[in-house]
Scaffold this active site. Structure first.
Site, mmCIF file in Angstrom:
data_model
loop_
_atom_site.group_PDB
_atom_site.id
_atom_site.type_symbol
_atom_site.label_atom_id
_atom_site.label_comp_id
_atom_site.label_asym_id
_atom_site.label_seq_id
_atom_site.Cartn_x
_atom_site.Cartn_y
_atom_site.Cartn_z
ATOM 1 N N ASP A 320 0.726 -1.305 0.073
ATOM 2 C CA ASP A 320 0.180 -0.155 -0.075
ATOM 3 C C ASP A 320 0.855 1.235 -0.044
ATOM 4 O O ASP A 320 2.138 1.227 0.165
ATOM 5 C CB ASP A 320 -0.922 0.084 1.088
ATOM 6 C CG ASP A 320 -1.785 1.198 1.459
ATOM 7 O OD1 ASP A 320 -2.346 1.541 0.282
ATOM 8 O OD2 ASP A 320 -1.780 1.899 2.355
ATOM 9 N N ASP A 505 -1.648 -0.897 5.998
ATOM 10 C CA ASP A 505 -2.157 -0.538 7.498
ATOM 11 C C ASP A 505 -3.424 0.065 7.412
ATOM 12 O O ASP A 505 -3.992 0.154 8.697
ATOM 13 C CB ASP A 505 -1.074 0.752 7.653
ATOM 14 C CG ASP A 505 -1.622 2.207 6.872
ATOM 15 O OD1 ASP A 505 -1.855 1.924 5.656
ATOM 16 O OD2 ASP A 505 -1.613 3.167 7.582
ATOM 17 N N ASP A 509 -7.214 -2.256 3.730
ATOM 18 C CA ASP A 509 -6.035 -3.242 3.584
ATOM 19 C C ASP A 509 -6.408 -4.656 4.120
ATOM 20 O O ASP A 509 -5.735 -5.723 3.943
ATOM 21 C CB ASP A 509 -4.908 -2.879 4.125
ATOM 22 C CG ASP A 509 -4.245 -1.676 3.198
ATOM 23 O OD1 ASP A 509 -4.785 -1.589 2.151
ATOM 24 O OD2 ASP A 509 -3.547 -0.808 3.788
#
Length: 612
Positions: A320, A505, A509
């Site tokens: 990410d 995080d 996700d």
């Protein structure tokens, strides 16, 4: 080493000295019943736990383990007059067990040290200003908790009164104390180093960051790696085979080839001692435990030892962007002005409108501009969620701040800029920057050496993701990806037969963290759901910690392979010698206990590395 371990070490040393003296006396003078009785007493002193465990396993129908092998072998040796050898085998086995316990204790202490993150109680502030001591589990959302100098903070919350310095190193790894004041966020497990504050609880303890971390720690030693499972399966098949071979070795030559019973019973006993899988059974789990301990010492919490192997087998790392590669803390990079509007007025408009928003970008804008608050600038302010904010000025001007689409201005490309219009005319463009975390570029360069593919998967706009990827030297990325689409991207790699690592995080996700071969969450900014869904937690949220994780994983996996290879080679050579009658009981002791101790010490060296 604990006091209990020291006491056991002293006991074994005394027994070893006594055995040596008795052995010398036994060989120099004629053997008598008293000598045999003394040897028997010493044997029982060192062998009682092993004999008891062997008997209990026998009762449960699970006799063929290392305790059974050691018991049968040493009893046989004792029965044919090999008293010193019988005691020595058990004595050295006890030394090996002690080494293993000390190493395991140290590994567990490294891990469990993080379990002492919070106090047992909290001081709740009553409406009349008095305080009541309550269990941490009794704290409810909205309770005001008093925290004094030197006390640990057991909840996640917001400072409502007071100011001071807080040590967050237990979770974030940051050694410098952090200054907190009214409005500052507090992470559970922080320590108040200076000052007195009151904190409003935003979560119950079971939902706090510290509780999630402790749950992860407690699970860390529960899951076995594939190597550990293989060793267990190997021992179950291997042990009955060697017991059968030992029986054949003891019976067939004396019955059919005229061999001496004493000679072949000793060979069989030696063969049994040699065949004990102790070194494998002890060293492989201990190596993984040491790896888990070293990781926790470096602020990386791993749910189970199997993830060391999964990391080494993975070919693709997907990450990410916001909060993972970048800080997630936005700031104003530049402001472009349009029209003839006064720049100071524009800055006041931007600051005071964004002051009313809870959006992370708005917070970054306010911190960057740092102007004076002026609530009288506007007659009315309307927050249109997901779009922007509309304000009516004192001169009835319509002031809008938000996305390009919201303010009605057509500009090609998508970025994270926010726009301000006055009565439909573009007045300013605020260019926002999200800083890349420290040492991320170097970390990415290192990851590219380990993984076949490294790429960014983000919900941000194409322009923003492309710019971040370019800064990090990545050519592959996925932009404007919705949470369910992230999972589809992950599946694409798995359909190609590639094991995957995902680093993230946020709440969005969580599905992909749970479905990746290895899910890694960034602790400082990670949501509760991300922490729960992940397999590994980087406590301080620094992306550069992945370098340390890979080093620890490599050290651990390499040590496991080295130990297995060393143990099996030595075992094979000495087993052949034992079968041919070329190995005595002392060589058998080395082949079993000596090899175990060497393998344990080799595993323990992982813990000596400290910071990697």
């Amino acid at each position: 080493m604990t006091d209990e371990h020291k006491s056991e070490l002293r006991r074994l040393i005394v027994i070893a000295i006594l055995t040596l003296v008795l052995s010398l006396y036994h060989h120099k003078y004629v053997s008598g019943p008293y000598i045999i009785i003394v040897f028997a007493i010493i044997y029982i002193m060192v062998a009682s736990d092993v004999l008891k465990e062997a008997f209990q396993m026998l009762r449960r129908g699970q006799a063929l383990d290392e305790n059974f092998l050691m018991s049968i072998a040493t009893i046989t040796a004792f029965a044919i007059g090999q008293y010193t050898e019988a005691v020595a085998v058990m004595l050295f086995y006890n030394f090996g067990e002690l080494f293993e316990e000390v190493a395991t204790h140290k590994s567990r202490e490294n891990i469990k040290g993080l379990l002492n993150l919070v106090p047992d109680v909290a001081n709740r502030v009553n409406p009349d200003g008095t305080t009541t001591e309550i269990d941490l589990d009794e704290v409810e959302v909205g309770d005001i908790i008093l925290v004094r100098d030197g006390e640990k903070i057991g909840i996640d919350g917001i400072v409502t009164k007071g100011h001071g310095l807080v040590d967050t190193s237990s979770v974030t790894g940051e050694s410098m104390p952090v200054e907190v004041e009214v409005g500052s966020e507090i992470i559970s497990s922080s320590i108040m180093t200076e000052g007195i504050i009151q904190v409003e609880a935003k979560k119950e303890f079971e939902d706090s960051v510290a509780a999630k971390i402790m749950e992860l720690i407690e699970d860390s030693a529960g899951s076995k790696s594939e190597s550990e499972k293989t060793v267990t399966r190997f021992a179950k098949v291997y042990t009955p085979i060697v017991v059968g071979l030992a029986l054949l070795l003891a019976i067939i030559p004396p019955l059919f080839f005229g061999g001496a019973w004493d000679d072949y019973l000793l060979r069989a006993a030696t063969f049994l001692v040699l065949s004990c899988p102790c070194a494998l059974v002890l060293s492989v789990p201990l190596t993984f435990m040491s790896g888990l301990g070293l990781a926790s010492e470096n602020g990386i919490l791993i749910k189970g030892s199997q993830y060391f192997e999964s990391l080494n087998q993975a070919q693709a790392l997907l990450t990410d962007k916001t909060g993972t590669l970048t800080t997630g803390k936005f700031k104003v990079e530049d402001i472009k002005y349009f029209g003839d509007y006064d720049k100071e007025d524009i800055l006041d408009y931007i600051y005071n409108i964004e002051l009313l928003s809870t959006h992370p970008i708005a917070k970054g804008v306010v911190e960057s501009l740092g102007r004076d608050e002026n609530p009288d600038l506007f007659k009315n302010v309307t927050n249109e969620k997901g779009l922007g904010v509309k304000a009516i000025g004192q001169d009835d001007q319509e002031i809008k701040i938000g996305s390009v689409r919201y303010v009605g201005y057509d500009e090609k490309g998508k970025d994270r800029s926010i726009y301000l219009s006055i009565d439909g005319n573009l007045a300013a463009k605020v260019i926002i920057e999200d800083d890349i975390k420290k040492n991320t570029k170097e970390t990415i360069d290192n990851l590219k050496k380990h993984f076949k593919e490294v790429l960014v998967v983000s919900g941000d706009s194409e322009d923003v993701v492309k710019e971040t990827a370019n800064k990090l030297g990545l050519t592959d990325y996925y932009a404007e990806v919705m949470p369910d689409e992230k999972l589809k991207v992950l599946k694409e790699f798995e359909e190609k037969g590639e094991k995957t690592v995902f680093v993230g995080d946020g709440i969005n996700d969580a599905p992909v963290l749970a479905n990746a071969s290895v899910g890694i969450s960034m602790g400082e900014t990670a949501s509760d759901l991300a922490i729960e869904s992940s397999d590994i937690l980087v406590v301080n949220g620094e992306f550069s910690k992945l370098n340390e994780l890979l080093k620890i994983s490599n050290i651990t996996n390499t040590t496991v392979r080295q130990n297995i290879t060393f143990i099996l080679l030595v075992k094979l050579v000495i087993l052949i010698l034992g079968f041919l009658g070329k190995a005595n009981m002392w060589l058998a002791v080395f082949g079993d206990v000596g090899v175990s101790i060497i393998a344990i010490l080799w595993a323990m060296r992982i813990l000596k590395k400290g910071e990697v």
